[in-house]
Design an enzyme around this catalytic site. Structure first.
Site, PDB file in Angstrom:
ATOM      1  N   PRO A 191       0.495  -1.208  -0.202  1.00  0.00           N
ATOM      2  CA  PRO A 191       0.166  -0.416  -0.138  1.00  0.00           C
ATOM      3  C   PRO A 191       0.507   1.151  -0.085  1.00  0.00           C
ATOM      4  CG  PRO A 191      -0.676  -1.352   2.607  1.00  0.00           C
ATOM      5  CD  PRO A 191       1.198  -1.701   0.981  1.00  0.00           C
ATOM      6  N   GLU A 192       0.139   2.041  -1.084  1.00  0.00           N
ATOM      7  CA  GLU A 192       1.430   3.407  -0.981  1.00  0.00           C
ATOM      8  C   GLU A 192       0.309   4.584  -0.333  1.00  0.00           C
ATOM      9  OE1 GLU A 192       3.208   4.359  -4.686  1.00  0.00           O
ATOM     10  OE2 GLU A 192       3.187   1.948  -4.907  1.00  0.00           O
TER      11      GLU A 192
END
Length: 304
Positions: free
Chosen positions: A2-3
């Site tokens: 996840p960014e």
DNA sequence: CGGGCCCTGGAT
DNA sequence: ATCCAGGGCCCG
């Protein structure tokens, strides 16, 4: 994994489900999850507090609980998920790392297949500029454990000029610099490639070869790309990234560079190339992003 | 400042 | 059997 856009999507979900609820219990299922703070009594002290805020800076997420000067910090690493479930799962979820039990009987399950994520508590300390610590909080504090990273491109209080000026002082490849959370936070491998495609910059050009104004524009491009991704719930390639309700995001269909090796560039039709930069898979258009031959790069410095 | 490593599972 | 994966940190 996840960014920023994925973590923000998760933050919104956690905020919706947890603000106003009391965390009755914090259960830790994997010792590795609390490796940064193994003493479980610290978590027990936070239990019983009502959730006031769910905040985020870059890829760091934290809960502000009533009656505590410590935040409960979650970093999702490469594969962490936070799932809101109406009732405790039975049998337990695979790769379950920790569980927050809420006062309505529902739970927030922290699941982490690759175990790079972690849970810890951290004292809230004043931000250096006095502005709110990140998205989702009104207080000018940030967990000490997240104070070493810069504000992110979607943060209205990010000092873009200052970040760009600092970036201009390093000779590292621009992609590496975008991934370095000390300049701006929240950008990971996918959005670094998308940003550089948008900016029409070769990922390997030294940041120091770019004018500060150009670097400020690169930061602006990253904000545009990640803002658009937040709007559709982030990028899901598979079931590894889902939001708190278990739903996928839809930004994968908007990707212009990442994962598109051999496919035609959406701007010029040239086939997208795959290479390795800073040890990471990197996707780029060899024509649009040729070194020194691009609109944003027109102002590239000859030397400094 | 670049390289290697932490970990697990899916693809090749 | 081997390689690779979206993060981050520590090492030299």
């Amino acid at each position: 994994m996840p960014e920023l856009p994925e973590v923000e999507t998760i933050r919104i979900g956690v905020e919706r489900r947890l603000v106003g609820r009391t965390v009755e219990e914090i259960l830790v299922h994997s010792a590795r999850t609390t490796r940064h703070e193994p003493d479980l009594s610290t978590y027990a002290e936070l239990a019983g507090g009502e959730v006031r805020e769910v905040a985020r800076r870059g890829k760091f997420l934290w809960l502000v609980l009533e009656g505590s000067t410590r935040a409960l910090v979650v970093h999702l690493g490469m594969s962490g998920q936070l799932l809101h479930l109406r009732t405790p799962p039975d049998p337990p979820l695979r790769h379950s790392a920790a569980t927050l039990v809420l006062d309505d009987g529902s739970v927030l399950a922290f699941v982490d297949q690759r175990t790079f994520g972690y849970l810890r508590t951290s004292p809230l300390v004043p931000t250096s500029d006095g502005h709110p610590g990140g998205a989702g909080t009104r207080s000018g504090t940030v967990p000490e454990a997240a104070a070493h990273i810069a504000r992110d491109p979607l943060d209205p209080h990010l000092d873009v000029e200052d970040a760009a000026a600092r970036m201009a002082r390093t000779s590292s490849a621009i992609k590496r610099v975008l991934l370095d959370q000390r300049y701006v936070s929240g950008v990971g491998n996918i959005y670094a490639d998308e940003t550089l495609w948008a900016a029409q910059l070769h990922p390997e050009v030294p940041a120091s070869s770019l004018a500060t104004e150009i670097l400020a524009q690169v930061i602006a491009r990253s904000a545009e790309v990640m803002g658009a991704a937040v709007a559709v719930g982030g990028t899901s390639f598979d079931s590894l990234y889902v939001d708190t309700e278990g739903e996928s995001g839809y930004f994968a269909r908007e990707l212009r560079a990442y994962g598109r090796a051999g496919a035609p560039c959406r701007r010029c039709g040239t086939l997208v190339q795959k290479l390795v930069v800073g040890g990471r898979a990197t996707y780029m258009c060899p024509r649009c992003q040729a070194r020194g031959a691009n609109p944003v790069g027109r102002m590239v410095r000859l030397e400094r």
